[in-house]
Design a protein around this motif. Structure first.
Motif, PDB file in Angstrom:
ATOM      1  N   LEU B  24      78.589  20.649   4.711  1.00  0.00           N
ATOM      2  CA  LEU B  24      79.840  20.277   5.368  1.00  0.00           C
ATOM      3  C   LEU B  24      79.983  18.759   5.358  1.00  0.00           C
ATOM      4  CD1 LEU B  24      79.546  22.729   8.389  1.00  0.00           C
ATOM      5  CD2 LEU B  24      80.981  23.009   6.350  1.00  0.00           C
ATOM      6  N   VAL B  26      80.840  16.804   7.606  1.00  0.00           N
ATOM      7  CA  VAL B  26      80.272  16.135   8.783  1.00  0.00           C
ATOM      8  C   VAL B  26      78.767  15.922   8.609  1.00  0.00           C
ATOM      9  CG1 VAL B  26      79.812  18.217  10.203  1.00  0.00           C
ATOM     10  CG2 VAL B  26      80.326  16.022  11.310  1.00  0.00           C
ATOM     11  N   VAL B  40      79.175  16.590  16.220  1.00  0.00           N
ATOM     12  CA  VAL B  40      79.353  18.034  16.106  1.00  0.00           C
ATOM     13  C   VAL B  40      79.320  18.619  17.519  1.00  0.00           C
ATOM     14  CG1 VAL B  40      78.381  20.185  15.248  1.00  0.00           C
ATOM     15  CG2 VAL B  40      78.284  18.124  13.841  1.00  0.00           C
ATOM     16  N   GLU B  43      81.034  25.196  16.440  1.00  0.00           N
ATOM     17  CA  GLU B  43      81.061  25.706  15.069  1.00  0.00           C
ATOM     18  C   GLU B  43      82.307  26.548  14.844  1.00  0.00           C
ATOM     19  OE1 GLU B  43      78.319  25.888  16.934  1.00  0.00           O
ATOM     20  OE2 GLU B  43      78.049  27.953  17.610  1.00  0.00           O
ATOM     21  N   SER B  45      85.495  25.027  14.879  1.00  0.00           N
ATOM     22  CA  SER B  45      86.580  24.105  14.517  1.00  0.00           C
ATOM     23  C   SER B  45      87.524  23.837  15.676  1.00  0.00           C
ATOM     24  CB  SER B  45      87.383  24.655  13.321  1.00  0.00           C
ATOM     25  OG  SER B  45      86.503  25.043  12.295  1.00  0.00           O
ATOM     26  N   LYS B  60      89.217  17.734  10.731  1.00  0.00           N
ATOM     27  CA  LYS B  60      87.931  18.068  11.347  1.00  0.00           C
ATOM     28  C   LYS B  60      86.878  18.144  10.243  1.00  0.00           C
ATOM     29  CE  LYS B  60      90.062  20.247  15.316  1.00  0.00           C
ATOM     30  NZ  LYS B  60      90.480  21.468  16.004  1.00  0.00           N
ATOM     31  N   CYS B  62      83.984  19.039  10.159  1.00  0.00           N
ATOM     32  CA  CYS B  62      83.098  20.203  10.150  1.00  0.00           C
ATOM     33  C   CYS B  62      83.764  21.359   9.408  1.00  0.00           C
ATOM     34  CB  CYS B  62      82.791  20.651  11.575  1.00  0.00           C
ATOM     35  SG  CYS B  62      84.218  21.366  12.401  1.00  0.00           S
ATOM     36  N   THR B  63      85.013  21.186   9.022  1.00  0.00           N
ATOM     37  CA  THR B  63      85.742  22.279   8.390  1.00  0.00           C
ATOM     38  C   THR B  63      86.256  21.840   7.021  1.00  0.00           C
ATOM     39  OG1 THR B  63      86.335  22.870  10.652  1.00  0.00           O
ATOM     40  CG2 THR B  63      87.325  24.180   8.958  1.00  0.00           C
ATOM     41  N   VAL B  64      85.475  20.981   6.411  1.00  0.00           N
ATOM     42  CA  VAL B  64      85.744  20.530   5.047  1.00  0.00           C
ATOM     43  C   VAL B  64      84.386  20.500   4.367  1.00  0.00           C
ATOM     44  CG1 VAL B  64      86.532  18.607   3.623  1.00  0.00           C
ATOM     45  CG2 VAL B  64      87.660  19.066   5.819  1.00  0.00           C
TER      46      VAL B  64
END
Ligand SMILES: Cc1cc2nc3c(=O)[nH]c(=O)nc-3n(C[C@H](O)[C@H](O)[C@H](O)COP(=O)(O)OP(=O)(O)OC[C@H]3O[C@@H](n4cnc5c(N)ncnc54)[C@H](O)[C@@H]3O)c2cc1C
Ligand code: FES
Ligand code: FES
Lengths: 781, 183, 312
Positions: B24, B26, B40, B43, B45, B60, B62-64
């Motif tokens: 991810l 992040v 973070v 989990e 998003s 975000k 964490c979502t890429v």
């Protein structure tokens, strides 16, 4: 006091409010998971899928075979190690003999998410793969999740040692006197209520980075801790070590709220694995792991009765509570409900109170303190009951409160449940809040709004015990006059760095820029209790002030020697000692004697050659401070709500908080604490509830399902204050961290019930979701 | 398992790194590149602590997937202050208004705020609250955060047009979205 | 938090994407667009494909056509707008054309998720994932949109109802088919009203309404609800009550009253915050609000958002 803050805080919005802000704002602050160690490995847990089950077998072969996986552990590995591997639990106060929480399940799991196996891998992703590859055989058992249901005859049992699932039953107050008050009362008002189970939900999940130094046989555990010394003690217990073998460092921490004071398997296993693998081990909980493992908060089921005269005089309060403590007693978690009743008197003269509390094991995550820790539960009972009573007697709820409020001249006031209120002017706080809210006008406007919604006004008063236990505070003056202040508390949002620096600067009359504040290292700070229970400013603040005063006294003696006068002839202002006006002459030897000596010069003397005779070198003081008793914060909050009767939708139109926390050292920080506490209290009142299904599956295991408030869910919070100093500490302060979580739930519920009372609604349990309100309306029709 | 060599610009510095398909963004930023500003917090998003600017948009991280950002430009909160370490006006106002306590949500809040103010330079308090829907703060109750965003808007407003923008009736169509539901 | 292992392939064109899907068929490949359904699924163990085909770089899939087919350039006529599958919510909201001619879609998009997600999520992904409680399925169903897809067997156009499985059938997208664009007919009288779930942010209940009128009489009505059932659903009873009626608040109110008629509470989605019964109950209120927004737009004429703000 000189006004050293003036330049720093010049102008309303210029310059930073807190010294810790810059690092936080730029991403430079280091939280536990931010710490990078190229050699670090990553720990993750295999957690129980079931709420209650026997463990048949655990197959770790596949996991161990994954490339990059360094270790896969189960209880069998712990059992043959030198560590006891169980988390501390205060069994002394329990009525039963039950095993403590093992770091990895022995043969049975008692709540969903209980760790069963641990894996360590080279990186986080592989650790996850390994967790996936472990297979566990379960023999599911019948589960029980509700504290009342768990005491039923045929309920499943968690521990053989507690066949009725009762961990402890505790009495507070005077049973006999209370029976008497209820023997022939003019009126009895009762209410049955639930204090919903909550998840503290600090934004930063718990984490630890453990390193083991084999040569020294010593651990360094950097972790998300509200109480580094507390965690050192607990880790020592779990690992079977002496406290001196462990250093706990707590760096920047992203919110605590009680949760980060508790000890869970994560940090203990990280340390255990670090020794086994001789590699640093990092563990960072995921949000859902955090939610599963607890500790959760609240979860009380209560029945309460008030004996009250026709004229509104309260005679007695009788309370019985089932407190859910979850699957294991975590540290003091199972005994904590036993003292929750200490605040049941709220702000009122209640001659007789009795509270019986049953702490009950269930197949849910362990329950422990969450912001407020027993105080919100107690105040909620009394403040709801008083409101219900007012309605039943046909008096305004505010009027009933006025009639029973403890008067200013009654302090210190001893309540029947053992609290000794230090100081207060409760009615003034109440009046202040009513005025800010324009209560009379709100009442005059009535219930119906122009838009068809129903208006309700809720008022709740509270008291809050703050500042328990002792704290250490060190003021160390360096040779150049710079100062390092340290305390055993830990700041994770509360801004101790700012507060302590100001306190010490005020005593030493030096710029705050010359002062560093250090917390969060068990090696460099003598000892400490930590930050929880709104205690830090009272205890840590007082400790550093006492140390600063002692430092100044000693500095004065150094200065006197240099100025060749008696210490009491020395004046001190703005970092400079001089001979007090009118005192010069006398003993001074001649022209080369200095007229002034700076604080920095004195520091130089203290560590230089030729320290004056009859003085010890050094300029450093340590204080272990314990207050003279608990400081009781108090206040009154008011909420105005509008309810759409069609949809049950609740709008918090206004929220007014008037709090008295004694002297306000840092008003901005105090307000921030009020805002945050109120927000969490509103969360409890309207949207938050940790819920389990009957099998012990946590339904609210993520932010998708557990509803913490967003910006648009919250009202503007209007704050006001009264100031009644506490006589029980030198600063006159009282804690403020938890006030909002205590006051907001009854305030909001009282407002909603007020809006619906004409329909016959007496009480509605939290959280007041739209559906809950809609049902209350519908069922009343 | 497939790895990929990617090049991206982070805070105006070009970097090359090798990532797994599944890494991810992040984690690439935090663990590989040392930009630990983005945090973070969940989990699902939801929390927004990981918010960064990706090619100018607040997202975000964490979502890429890191590999998706090959050739892209990322700005983290570390890139907000100027070379001399002078804080960005948004950062300044967060501090001045005490819009942060533990600071964990702050990098994300600051980044979302920047994006909001770029498209809506003079938001109402209600608009601010809605724009922050994807950023959870557990400490501040948001009140001082909203104050900080308001102050930042004022601080960023070009001096000449201050009077105008304050009136609020000259709203950019694109930001004055109809609001078909409480949010 | 951590996705399982998979291979990542970036497609350079639609043909390339189709070929990659074909070539990695054995790996159960999934298309990656905005990633805001797929990545959370991967992170939380709800999906474990062994290959992803990222279509994010295919510019031909992005954009809002002023009547021209996004991919082929063919004119789709002035009375509809073509939206490339990869078009983000933020792009949709920036389109004056859509604000004016398909307000039901921009309404729904404006309350979808949050600011950051609106920068990433795509209309194609939204309709394909069609999460329970997603907003665009309801809006596109009410708008009577058409979804164009390409696959191994060439290109086809699927009406929204079939694509979403709102007509009782299974969703129509086949394996290894790619959504290329969504065509939305222009109807000014549209509106969306949403009760946002306090935790998930999706719709607890969302209702999209589109009215076609002729001189004050409703000639066609499409009202669709999300959040209540696993899939989006048309509220036939409301529609029936509207068609032929005058555009007046009392007809609207009476029609909206019937919103829950065709849904059994026991079939409806239920969680801690809202039971099935409650969701069905809310339908009327939200149908009414959506219809009022649509009606206000009839009154205001093309482009007006009417008194949308007052409705809150
Ligand atoms: C916290 C959060 C809140 C949300 N709130 C809402 C909300 O309120 N309302 C709402 O509507 N949505 C909401 N969403 C969902 C969000 O809108 C997603 O972006 C959307 O559902 C999927 O779009 P995507 O482009 O991100 O697709 P992806 O996640 O990339 O893909 C989703 C699915 O569609 C497939 N797919 C994608 N594009 C194509 C294509 N062109 N052809 C064929 N198949 C394709 C993928 O293979 C995958 O199966 C939320 C998401 C999150 C994380
Ligand atoms: S980490 Fe929570 S939204 Fe990204
Ligand atoms: S300041 Fe702690 S989460 Fe926002």
């Amino acid at each position: 006091m000189t006004d050293r803050r003036a330049d720093e805080d010049a102008g309303e919005t210029a310059g930073p409010t807190r010294r810790e802000d810059e690092a936080l704002l730029t991403g430079r602050a280091e939280y536990t998971d931010d710490l990078s160690d190229p050699n670090a490995t990553h720990l993750a847990f295999v957690r129980s899928e079931y709420g209650h089950a026997e463990i048949g077998g655990i197959d770790t072969t596949a996991a161990a075979g994954i490339e990059g996986v360094l270790g896969v552990y189960t209880w069998d590995d712990i059992a043959v190690s030198e560590s006891p591997g169980v988390l501390p639990t205060s069994t002394g106060s329990l009525d039963c003999e039950v095993p403590a929480h093992p770091v990895l399940a022995r043969d049975r799991v008692r709540y969903q998410g209980q760790p069963i196996a641990a894996v360590v891998a080279e990186d986080r992703y592989r650790a996850r793969d390994a967790v996936d590859a472990v297979s566990v055989e379960y023999d599911p058992l019948e589960a029980v999740v509700d504290s009342v249901a768990a005491t039923a005859e045929d309920a499943p049992t968690l521990f053989d040692g507690a066949p009725d699932n009762v961990a402890a039953t505790t009495d507070q107050g005077d049973r006999e006197a209370t029976e008497e008050a209820f023997a022939d009362p003019e009126n009895v008002v009762d209410v049955e209520l639930e204090n919903n189970r909550l998840i503290s939900s600090a934004l930063e999940p718990r984490a630890a980075l453990a390193e083991y130094d084999a040569a020294e046989d010593r651990f360094t555990v950097t972790m998300t801790s509200q109480s580094p010394h507390g965690h050192r003690r607990k880790l020592a217990h779990t690992l079977g070590l002496s406290e001196r073998q462990i250093r706990v460092i707590s760096p920047s921490v992203g919110g605590g709220f009680g949760h980060k004071g508790h000890h869970h398997p994560g940090e203990a296993m990280a340390a255990w694995c670090a020794r086994d693998l001789e590699r640093p081990v990092k563990w960072t909980a995921t949000r859902s792991a955090n939610y599963l493992e607890g500790a959760h908060g609240r979860d009380h089921r209560t029945t309460a009765e008030l004996a009250i005269d026709d004229d509104g005089t309260i005679r007695g309060l009788r309370v019985e509570t089932h407190a859910n403590v979850g699957g294991y007693g975590l540290d003091g978690g199972a005994s904590m409900p036993g003292w929750y009743g200490g605040l049941l008197s709220s702000q009122y003269r209640i001659p007789a109170i009795h509270c019986e509390t049953h702490a009950i094991f269930t197949n849910t995550a362990p329950v422990h303190s969450y912001r407020g820790a027993g105080r919100p539960e107690a105040i909620y009972v009394t403040e709801r009951l008083v409101d219900v009573a007012a309605r039943e007697l046909g008096v305004d709820p505010v009027e009933l409160r006025r009639r029973n409020v403890i008067e200013p001249d009654q302090f210190p006031y001893e309540t029947p449940v053992g609290a000794s209120y230090d100081s207060g002017d409760y009615e003034r706080g109440l009046e202040e809040a009513l005025e800010l809210a324009d209560y009379d006008d709100l009442r005059a406007r009535g219930r119906e709004r122009e838009d068809g919604r129903l208006r309700g006004v809720g008022v709740a008063c509270y008291t809050e015990s703050t500042g328990g236990g002792f704290e250490s505070g060190v003021v160390r003056v360096h040779r150049d006059g710079g100062v390092t202040v340290s305390a055993g508390t830990h700041s994770h949002g509360q801004g101790h760095g700012t507060t302590y620096a100001h306190l010490v600067a005020d005593v030493l009359e030096i710029p705050t820029d010359d002062i560093d504040v250090m917390e969060g290292d068990s090696d460099s700070i003598p000892t400490g209790t930590g930050t929880f229970g709104s205690r830090s400013t009272i205890t840590g603040g007082s400790a550093v002030v006492e140390s600063a005063e002692a430092v100044l006294a000693k500095a004065r003696r150094f200065a006197a020697a240099r100025l060749e006068v008696e210490p009491d002839e020395v004046a001190y202002a703005n970092g400079e000692f001089s001979v007090r006006d009118g005192d010069e002459g006398g003993s001074r030897s001649g022209d080369d004697t200095a007229d002034t000596v700076s604080f920095a010069d004195v520091a130089g003397m203290a560590y230089g050659w030729g320290v004056p005779e009859d003085m010890d070198p050094g300029l450093e003081e340590t204080t272990f401070y314990e207050p003279d008793g608990t400081a009781y914060t108090f206040g009154t909050h008011v909420a105005v709500v509008a309810i759409d009767p069609e949809t049950g939708e609740l709008e918090l139109e206004r929220y007014v908080a008037v709090d008295d926390c004694g002297e306000r050292l840092e008003p901005t920080i105090v307000e921030g604490q009020v805002h945050g506490g109120v927000a969490q209290g509103i969360g409890q009142a309207v949207s938050e509830r940790a819920s389990y299904d009957g099998d012990g599956t946590l339904l609210t295991n993520s932010l998708d399902s557990y509803a913490v408030p967003r910006a648009s869910h919250l009202p503007e919070i209007e704050t006001g204050q009264t100031v009644t100093p506490s006589p029980r500490n030198p600063l006159g302060v009282k804690g403020i961290g938890e006030a909002g979580t205590i006051a907001a739930p009854p305030t909001v519920v009282n407002a909603v019930v007020d809006a619906l009372a004409h329909l016959g609604v007496r009480h509605v349990d939290m959280p007041l979701t739209d559906e809950t309100i809609w049902r209350a309306i519908r069922d009343s029709r | 398992m497939a790895t990929h060599d990617i090049e991206l610009t982070v805070n105006e510095t070009e970097v090359e790194l090798t990532v797994d398909s599944r890494t991810l963004l992040v984690h690439a930023l935090r663990d590989e590149l040392g930009y630990t500003g983005p945090k973070v917090g969940c989990e699902s998003s939801k929390c927004g602590a990981c918010t960064v600017e990706l090619d100018g948009d607040a997202v975000k991280s964490c979502t890429v997937l890191a590999v998706q950002t090959d050739g892209a430009s990322v700005q983290t909160v570390e890139g907000f202050a100027d070379e001399d370490g002078e804080l960005h006006p948004i950062q300044e106002q967060f501090s001045a208004e005490h819009g942060l306590q533990c600071g964990y949500c702050t990098p994300g809040m600051v980044t979302t705020t920047k994006h909001l103010l770029e498209s809506n330079p003079d938001p109402s308090r209600e608009e601010i609250r809605k724009a922050l829907k994807g950023n959870i703060c557990r400490c501040t109750g948001y009140q001082n955060v909203v104050d900080a965003v308001e102050s930042a808007a004022a601080a960023l407003a070009p001096a000449e047009s201050e009077g105008e923008s304050a009136s609020g009736d000259d709203v950019d169509l694109r930001t004055d979205y109809p609001t078909p539901g409480e949010d | 938090m951590f996705p399982p292992q998979f291979d990542y392939h970036r497609a350079s064109s639609i043909d390339d994407a189709l070929e990659l899907l074909e070539r990695h068929a054995a790996d159960d490949p999934r298309i990656l667009a905005g990633g805001h359904s797929l990545l959370p699924d991967l992170k939380n163990g709800r999906a474990s494909p062994r290959a992803l085909v990222d279509i994010g770089e295919i510019d031909a899939l992005r954009g809002i056509g002023s009547g021209a087919d996004v991919e082929s350039g063919a004119d789709s006529g002035a009375d509809e707008t073509a939206i490339g599958a990869l078009t983000t919510y933020a792009d949709i909201l920036e389109s004056d054309r859509l604000q004016r001619h398909a307000p039901v879609l921009t309404d729904a998009t404006s309350v979808l998720a949050d600011l950051q997600i609106r920068n990433r999520g795509t209309i194609g992904g939204n309709l394909t994932a069609a999460e329970p409680g997603a907003d665009l399925p309801a809006a596109t169903l009410a708008a009577d949109a058409t979804v164009r897809v390409r696959g191994p067997d060439g290109e086809r156009a699927i009406d929204a109802a079939a694509f979403l499985g709102a007509d009782g059938s299974e969703p129509a997208l086949r394996e290894r088919e790619l959504v290329t664009e969504v065509r939305v007919p222009h109807v000014e009288a549209g509106g969306y009203a949403k009760k946002t779930h306090p935790a998930s942010g999706y719709a607890m209940v969302g209702v999209a309404a589109v009215l076609e009128t002729d001189d004050g009489t409703i000639t066609d009505a499409r009202v669709a609800a999300t959040g209540v059932l696993e899939r989006v659903v048309r509220l036939a009873a409301v529609e029936d009550a509207l068609v032929g009626a005058r555009v007046e608040s009392k007809t609207i109110e009476a029609a909206a009253e019937r919103a829950g008629e065709t849904i059994e509470p026991a079939d409806a989605r239920s969680d801690d915050h809202a039971s099935g019964e409650f969701r069905v109950h809310l339908l009327s209120t939200y149908a009414e609000r959506a219809l009022e927004r649509a009606v206000d737009r009839v009154a205001a004429g093309a482009g007006g958002t009417g008194t949308a703000g007052d409705l809150e």
